[in-house]
Design an enzyme around this catalytic site. Structure first.
Site, mmCIF file in Angstrom:
data_model
loop_
_atom_site.group_PDB
_atom_site.id
_atom_site.type_symbol
_atom_site.label_atom_id
_atom_site.label_comp_id
_atom_site.label_asym_id
_atom_site.label_seq_id
_atom_site.Cartn_x
_atom_site.Cartn_y
_atom_site.Cartn_z
ATOM 1 N NE ARG A 73 -2.306 -1.178 3.569
ATOM 2 C CZ ARG A 73 -1.753 -0.383 4.469
ATOM 3 N NH1 ARG A 73 -1.844 0.927 4.352
ATOM 4 N NH2 ARG A 73 -1.124 -0.880 5.508
ATOM 5 C CE1 TYR A 201 1.641 -7.230 -3.808
ATOM 6 C CE2 TYR A 201 0.837 -6.068 -1.887
ATOM 7 C CZ TYR A 201 1.481 -7.154 -2.448
ATOM 8 O OH TYR A 201 1.944 -8.155 -1.649
ATOM 9 C CE LYS A 210 -6.846 -3.803 5.373
ATOM 10 N NZ LYS A 210 -5.496 -4.058 5.804
ATOM 11 C CG HIS A 230 -6.668 -3.159 10.347
ATOM 12 N ND1 HIS A 230 -5.350 -2.756 10.475
ATOM 13 C CD2 HIS A 230 -6.660 -4.146 9.412
ATOM 14 C CE1 HIS A 230 -4.596 -3.461 9.662
ATOM 15 N NE2 HIS A 230 -5.355 -4.318 9.004
ATOM 16 C CB SER A 252 -0.381 -3.525 8.120
ATOM 17 O OG SER A 252 -1.548 -2.790 7.851
ATOM 18 C CB ALA A 253 2.945 -6.946 8.663
ATOM 19 C CB CYS A 254 1.179 -6.231 14.112
ATOM 20 S SG CYS A 254 2.247 -4.847 13.681
ATOM 21 N N GLY A 255 0.401 -9.670 13.226
ATOM 22 C CA GLY A 255 -0.004 -10.944 13.810
ATOM 23 C C GLY A 255 -1.478 -11.272 13.816
ATOM 24 C CE LYS A 256 -5.076 -7.116 10.926
ATOM 25 N NZ LYS A 256 -3.735 -6.533 10.869
ATOM 26 C CB THR A 257 -3.151 -13.738 9.238
ATOM 27 O OG1 THR A 257 -3.550 -12.578 8.510
ATOM 28 C CG2 THR A 257 -3.524 -14.983 8.467
ATOM 29 C CG ASN A 258 0.690 -15.910 12.241
ATOM 30 O OD1 ASN A 258 1.221 -17.003 12.175
ATOM 31 N ND2 ASN A 258 0.890 -14.964 11.342
ATOM 32 C CG ASP A 277 -7.074 -7.282 7.107
ATOM 33 O OD1 ASP A 277 -6.094 -7.089 7.848
ATOM 34 O OD2 ASP A 277 -7.313 -6.571 6.114
ATOM 35 C CG ASN A 372 3.351 -6.340 1.901
ATOM 36 O OD1 ASN A 372 2.786 -6.851 2.869
ATOM 37 N ND2 ASN A 372 2.702 -5.571 1.034
ATOM 38 C CB SER A 373 5.714 -12.155 -0.707
ATOM 39 O OG SER A 373 6.280 -12.771 0.420
ATOM 40 N NE ARG A 374 0.215 -8.321 2.623
ATOM 41 C CZ ARG A 374 -0.308 -8.086 3.830
ATOM 42 N NH1 ARG A 374 -1.362 -8.753 4.239
ATOM 43 N NH2 ARG A 374 0.223 -7.196 4.636
ATOM 44 N NE ARG A 405 5.658 -6.452 13.451
ATOM 45 C CZ ARG A 405 6.185 -7.661 13.308
ATOM 46 N NH1 ARG A 405 7.395 -7.915 13.791
ATOM 47 N NH2 ARG A 405 5.532 -8.610 12.690
HETATM 48 P P1 GTP Z 1 -2.039 -7.635 7.661
HETATM 49 O O1 GTP Z 1 -2.537 -8.692 6.748
HETATM 50 O O2 GTP Z 1 -0.966 -6.783 7.051
HETATM 51 O O3 GTP Z 1 -3.125 -6.774 8.239
HETATM 52 O O4 GTP Z 1 -1.211 -8.362 8.825
HETATM 53 P P2 GTP Z 1 -1.546 -9.321 10.065
HETATM 54 O O5 GTP Z 1 -1.746 -8.481 11.269
HETATM 55 O O6 GTP Z 1 -2.605 -10.289 9.706
HETATM 56 O O7 GTP Z 1 -0.153 -10.061 10.299
HETATM 57 P P3 GTP Z 1 0.259 -11.613 10.192
HETATM 58 O O8 GTP Z 1 -0.503 -12.500 11.143
HETATM 59 O O9 GTP Z 1 0.211 -12.005 8.778
HETATM 60 O O10 GTP Z 1 1.768 -11.578 10.700
HETATM 61 C C1 GTP Z 1 2.745 -10.730 10.168
HETATM 62 C C2 GTP Z 1 4.126 -11.239 10.507
HETATM 63 O O11 GTP Z 1 4.291 -11.333 11.917
HETATM 64 C C3 GTP Z 1 4.392 -12.625 9.947
HETATM 65 O O12 GTP Z 1 5.718 -12.657 9.470
HETATM 66 C C4 GTP Z 1 4.230 -13.526 11.140
HETATM 67 O O13 GTP Z 1 5.007 -14.707 11.030
HETATM 68 C C5 GTP Z 1 4.716 -12.639 12.298
HETATM 69 N N1 GTP Z 1 4.058 -12.974 13.594
HETATM 70 C C6 GTP Z 1 2.751 -13.242 13.810
HETATM 71 N N2 GTP Z 1 2.509 -13.556 15.108
HETATM 72 C C7 GTP Z 1 3.708 -13.452 15.746
HETATM 73 C C8 GTP Z 1 4.128 -13.647 17.111
HETATM 74 O O14 GTP Z 1 3.344 -13.968 18.012
HETATM 75 N N3 GTP Z 1 5.458 -13.445 17.377
HETATM 76 C C9 GTP Z 1 6.340 -13.080 16.406
HETATM 77 N N4 GTP Z 1 7.616 -12.911 16.749
HETATM 78 N N5 GTP Z 1 5.987 -12.899 15.105
HETATM 79 C C10 GTP Z 1 4.691 -13.074 14.781
HETATM 80 C C1 SPV Z 2 -2.676 -4.450 5.491
HETATM 81 O O1 SPV Z 2 -1.721 -3.800 5.009
HETATM 82 O O2 SPV Z 2 -3.154 -4.198 6.615
HETATM 83 C C2 SPV Z 2 -3.244 -5.588 4.724
HETATM 84 C C3 SPV Z 2 -2.787 -5.792 3.363
HETATM 85 O O3 SPV Z 2 -4.091 -6.293 5.246
HETATM 86 S S1 SPV Z 2 -3.509 -4.721 2.194
HETATM 87 O O4 SPV Z 2 -4.694 -5.386 1.640
HETATM 88 O O5 SPV Z 2 -2.534 -4.475 1.141
HETATM 89 O O6 SPV Z 2 -3.917 -3.494 2.831
HETATM 90 MN MN MN Z 3 -4.660 -5.562 7.292
#
Ligand code: GTP
Ligand code: SPV
Ligand code: MN
Length: 591
Positions: A73, A201, A210, A230, A252-258, A277, A372-374, A405
């Site tokens: 983004r 993208y 978004k 979010h 973003s990328a702080c662990g939601k999906t996991n 998300d 940021n590969s997905r 984070r």
């Molecule tokens: P968006 O899709 O961008 O909104 O991100 P998200 O919040 O869904 O993040 P996601 O769960 O995809 O995790 C982003 C990164 O953080 C990945 O590389 C994960 O492996 C890492 N991650 C997730 N949970 C943890 C955790 O509990 N500890 C650590 N160290 N890394 C984590």
């Molecule tokens: C984010 O950046 O929070 C995402 C990926 O979930 S995107 O759809 O590119 O916004």
């Molecule tokens: Mn997101």
């Protein structure tokens, strides 16, 4: 009325001048055909659209490579076009709506010459839900069409819903010539309209995500008394057999999906996934909040995903269902023709192509996959999918957790004293930036409710809206604040994270069910160590101390940052939040 969509499409076609128009019906055969179009584009070298991957490893899966300047983004090219700059707030780039049209209309003029204009009717939310919204996206990218098919509910039925409602949310998208100088993501909240050009993208191009489900929807929610957030939506089943539904807000990328598909450590616990998300949250007649996930797929971060960290996502990706699965900007292991990213396996298998299709030299220090590969995959492939996912009413929410984070300052877990205190803490939440947006990664910025890039109006008004929604609830959810990302002096994470986060989730559920008490600190309610399930964890006393420490100097700095941040909002900052900040300052001084 019957021609609402036709008229709008005809007008956009006159502007963009495509060679042909394809109305997407959303059948399986049609999508297979569109995947084939993408494969042909790949073969004749127009775009790196779709390269079929090894079906024995990842069935019905395709590799997509985006333009190397179009990988995340672009927040600096994203605008909220409300009548005045003050309405958009200091949290948004603003352009006058007339000016914005004047800026992008010349770029759209004739941009689809030689291309196909695809019309995608889709729902955000299950079509049976009163909270769902019908939308139409126009695009000239077959990758975007297939992505929208995975991520949303696409089909003809939506046109009937639009005709009976008399309204829909409009998204006009073109990849243009992918020139970052001519890239704009323009939001017109008063017209239920998004115009996006120059990027193919993720959040720039899949407008249901978004742009519509957060920026446009948050503005609608502000006017109509609900919240677009979010957040993940998940159910936590405990050994009593009860399911507690909670929301989780992380940048973003702080662990939601996991977290959304966590496999808990403790026996008798199970997580049910509803969304990873976005959540649309409405007050219900019983004084509780109810949430739906408007999406139907995951657009998840690939790096770091593995059988060890997120086995349920790996199962989702390997699950052979009718929907295709896309991998965007990962590496390619050429012998097995499978995608690869950092963290998938311990060693980098050879021979390997990197995310730009270049031969990868082991030890070069370059990334194989883009950070940021997905992957784009249907939620219906998920083995932990909640049976309540398609419930039109949504699920009742008992807890909301907020994370970020942070290498220091923020403890592993802390509960707010009450709703207002929770809104205060969430409004001051900071997080280190990631690769999900272009710009420098690893810098702490305030990201209230993880919505800084996604709130479609003035953030001060947004805080007031949160307070108002909460004051109407007779049974507000509890609010929790977590940080999985503290680091030691060597820069390594001190909390194991991933599955071990379930230990913290268990404490929250126990708090919600009134099973455990908590100790009061300056920053909120924290666990008694005895109440945390720590079996099988060997953390040193210093680490445990660090995980729960409230450091005076760090918090003084945090407060100073919050004061600076709050100053931008002027008199649109609710007084009660300013008071909560003053209270915190006094408490920290006494520490
Ligand atoms: P968006 O899709 O961008 O909104 O991100 P998200 O919040 O869904 O993040 P996601 O769960 O995809 O995790 C982003 C990164 O953080 C990945 O590389 C994960 O492996 C890492 N991650 C997730 N949970 C943890 C955790 O509990 N500890 C650590 N160290 N890394 C984590
Ligand atoms: C984010 O950046 O929070 C995402 C990926 O979930 S995107 O759809 O590119 O916004
Ligand atoms: Mn997101």
């Amino acid at each position: 009325m019957a021609n609402l969509v036709e008229d709008w499409v005809a007008e956009q076609a006159r502007l963009t001048k495509p060679d042909r128009i394809h109305w997407v019906h959303g059948t399986e055969e049609e999508i297979r055909g569109l995947v084939d179009v993408g494969i042909r584009e790949e073969k004749i070298g127009i775009h790196h659209t779709f390269q079929p991957l090894n079906p024995a490893e990842f069935p019905n899966s395709y590799l997509h490579r985006s333009h190397p300047t179009d990988v995340a983004r672009t927040e600096h090219l994203t605008f909220v076009c409300l009548p005045t700059k003050a309405d958009a707030g200091p949290n948004n780039n603003w352009m006058d709506p007339g000016e914005a049209r004047k800026t992008v209309l010349p770029l759209f003029d004739g941009c689809m010459r030689g291309r196909t204009l695809y019309v995608i009717p889709y729902m955000m939310g299950h079509p049976d839900s009163p909270y769902a919204r019908p939308c139409v996206q126009i695009t000239d990218s077959v990758y975007v069409v297939v992505s929208m098919y995975i991520m949303t509910r696409v089909g003809n039925k939506v046109l009937d819903i639009i005709n009976s409602k008399g309204e829909f949310v409009k998204g006009l998208h073109s990849i243009g010539d992918l020139d970052p100088q001519k890239r704009f993501i323009m939001h017109f909240p008063q017209d239920d309209l998004v115009m996006s050009i120059g990027s193919g993208y993720g959040g720039n191009a899949l407008l249901g995500k978004k742009c519509i489900s957060l920026r446009i929807a948050s503005y609608l929610g502000y006017q109509q008394g609900w919240l677009a957030e979010h957040m993940i939506v998940m159910g936590v089943e405990d050994p009593d057999g009860d399911i507690t539904y909670i929301l989780g807000s992380f940048p973003s990328a702080c662990g939601k999906t996991n977290l959304a598909m966590l496999d808990p450590i403790m026996k008798g616990y199970k997580v049910w996934t509803l969304g990873d998300d976005i959540a649309w949250i409405n007050p219900g007649p019983d004084g509780r909040l109810y949430a739906i996930n408007p999406e139907a797929g995951f657009f998840g971060v690939a790096p770091g995903t593995s059988d060890k960290t997120n086995p349920n996502m790996m199962k989702t990706l390997r699950n052979n269902k009718s929907y295709p699965t896309l991998f965007t900007n990962t590496g390619l292991q050429t012998d097995s023709n499978s995608p690869w990213w950092e963290g998938l396996t311990e060693n980098i298998p050879a021979p390997m192509l990197d995310w730009q299709g270049r031969s990868y030299v082991n030890g070069s220090g370059e990334n194989v996959a883009h950070p940021n590969s997905r992957f784009t995959v249907s939620i219906y492939n998920c083995p932990t999918l909640s049976p309540e996912t398609d419930n039109p009413k949504g699920v009742p929410i008992s807890g909301i957790l907020f994370g970020g984070r942070r290498s220091d300052t923020i403890p592993l877990v802390c509960e707010s004293f009450d709703w207002e205190h929770g809104v205060f803490k969430a409004s001051a939440n900071g997080s280190e930036t990631t690769a999900a947006a272009t710009g420098k990664a690893g810098v702490v910025r305030r990201d209230p409710m993880a919505m800084l890039p996604f709130c479609g109006y003035h953030m001060g008004d947004y805080f007031a809206h949160w307070l108002r929604v909460g004051s109407q609830l007779s049974r507000p959810p509890k609010m929790f604040f977590v940080n999985w990302f503290q680091k030691n002096n060597e820069g390594t994470f001190i909390w194991p994270g991933f599955r071990d986060n379930s230990r913290v989730i268990k404490w929250m559920v126990d708090r919600i069910k009134g099973k455990v008490t908590a100790r009061e600190t300056a920053v909120g309610l924290m666990p008694y160590l005895n109440d945390l399930f720590m079996d099988g964890l060997s953390l040193s006393p210093e680490t445990i101390d660090r995980l729960f420490r409230i450091d005076k100097g760090e918090w003084q700095n945090e407060i100073a940052e919050t004061e600076l941040f709050y100053a931008q909002f002027g008199n649109r900052l609710p007084v009660s939040l300013q008071n909560r900040l003053t209270e915190l300052k006094e408490k920290i001084e006494k520490c």
